[in-house]
Write an enzyme that holds these catalytic residues in place. Sequence first.
Site, PDB file in Angstrom:
ATOM      1  N   HIS A  86      14.605  23.978  37.036  1.00 48.38           N
ATOM      2  CA  HIS A  86      13.382  24.562  37.602  1.00 48.38           C
ATOM      3  C   HIS A  86      13.084  25.900  36.901  1.00 48.38           C
ATOM      4  CE1 HIS A  86      10.454  25.838  40.622  1.00 48.38           C
ATOM      5  NE2 HIS A  86      11.041  27.024  40.598  1.00 48.38           N
ATOM      6  N   ILE A  91      -5.526   3.169  21.915  1.00 48.64           N
ATOM      7  CA  ILE A  91      -6.285   3.591  20.735  1.00 48.64           C
ATOM      8  C   ILE A  91      -7.654   4.131  21.144  1.00 48.64           C
ATOM      9  CG2 ILE A  91      -7.416   2.786  18.618  1.00 48.64           C
ATOM     10  CD1 ILE A  91      -5.078   0.820  18.269  1.00 48.64           C
ATOM     11  N   GLU A 120       0.821  -1.209   0.000  1.00 48.54           N
ATOM     12  CA  GLU A 120       0.000   0.000   0.000  1.00 48.54           C
ATOM     13  C   GLU A 120       0.857   1.262   0.000  1.00 48.54           C
ATOM     14  OE1 GLU A 120      -3.989   1.608   2.392  1.00 48.54           O
ATOM     15  OE2 GLU A 120      -3.035  -0.286   2.918  1.00 48.54           O
TER      16      GLU A 120
END
Length: 463
Positions: free
Chosen positions: A442, A183, A35
């Site tokens: 910090h 998901i 693909e």
Amino acid sequence: MSTYDVIVLGSGPGGYVAAIRAAQLGLKTAIVEKENLGGICLNWGCIPTKALLKSAQVFEYLKHAEDYGLKVKEYDKDFGAVVARSRGVADTMSKGIQFLMKKNKIDVIYGFGKLQSGKKLEVTAADGSTTSYSALHIIIATGARSRELPSLPQDGKKVIGYREALSLPKQPKKMVIVGSGAIGIEFAYFYHSMGTEVTVVEYLPNIVPVEDIEVSKQLERSFKKSGIIIKTSSEVTKVDNSGSGIQVTVKTKKGEEQIDADIVLSAVGIKTNIENIGLEDVGIAVDRDKIMVNDFYQTNIPGYYAIGDVTPGPALAHVASAEAIACVEKIAGLDVEPIDYGNVPGCTYCTPEIASVGLTEVQAKEQGYDIKVGKFPFSASGKAKAAGNSDGFVKVIFDAKYGEWLGCHMIGAGVTDMIAEAVVARKLETTGHEVLKAIHPHPTMSEAVMEAVAAAYDEVIHI
């Protein structure tokens, strides 16, 4: 017949990384893809979902602009444009993989690959023509797809998987998401932020069930506070899509109930792409939907290897990439160290984000460790307060006897970018004392790690 040193079947984050590393090591390499280069992760998974989630986050900022002393008179969303942006990001990244293939002189062969005996691979092109290739080493990296439940067959329209969820033509008003792993949770956050009424159905007692219980409970509180409906210890028993929408029957602790929705997203895990690729013809061993491999990803048949989601390890993109490099370097004769699967980080990119590595508190106790546990809430972090993102905490777990860092669990803004500190420290066998004495900047979110370690050793300053 074209002959290569290495042929890789599949071009996801396992496949394309394997091909590039093989080429870097001087091996004549080809990659076969049916693909798009980049596989599911790049085209239909990791990358486009993060683009959607960023749009949702920006939209959330607009909604809460007044919290930052800003006034935005008019704002709205364009769901189609949000999806289009996501697809554009994926397309750009896929083109980047094409560039990397050319740069590394890797032959890209488009078509469906089928393994054959004798270290051969037959590729069927889009026009139906077939071509055979041979290689000294063939690496299977065909990945996985959305798994279907018998009670929840996907039709791609009303009952969908993650692929369709990335490119819906219009935004649903109501959505039921089945499964609360990464998901399901990421899509729950995205669609809810966009204005969809979202219900999450989870079979187990807690959402994100692989995480530390305190992380699961914190995310559930955050989600419920935002308006997402959570149903744990619940199961979808049937769906009726005969009407204009879809009616979902959910079995809960209190009995059955019906939920009306426009879309049901099935997010209940993955199914490996191992059908019809010739495993049986070659005699490659498979167990419970996974290709069996040794520590260096060799199958039971010499010359054939497998990496990524098709193997028994964690189904994560960064794991596939790490396996790819280890596999290829072993092929090339390098001195390779097996992957430590106990030190693999996991990330979920909802808001608040989740990141973790190592043992949970429950697992550490089950394994017999005497432990020290430290926790630092982001509500006590100056950076988190200033940023307006004070939900969540950092939790650390140490072995009390030797100071070994057993686990680190985070939930909050940006924690997916912070977890690498724990991964590297654990790899280097860093003790709690060493982390505590390493000065953290910090104000940052990352200093919460140091503070959590300090809490474990009763030296915490800011809580």
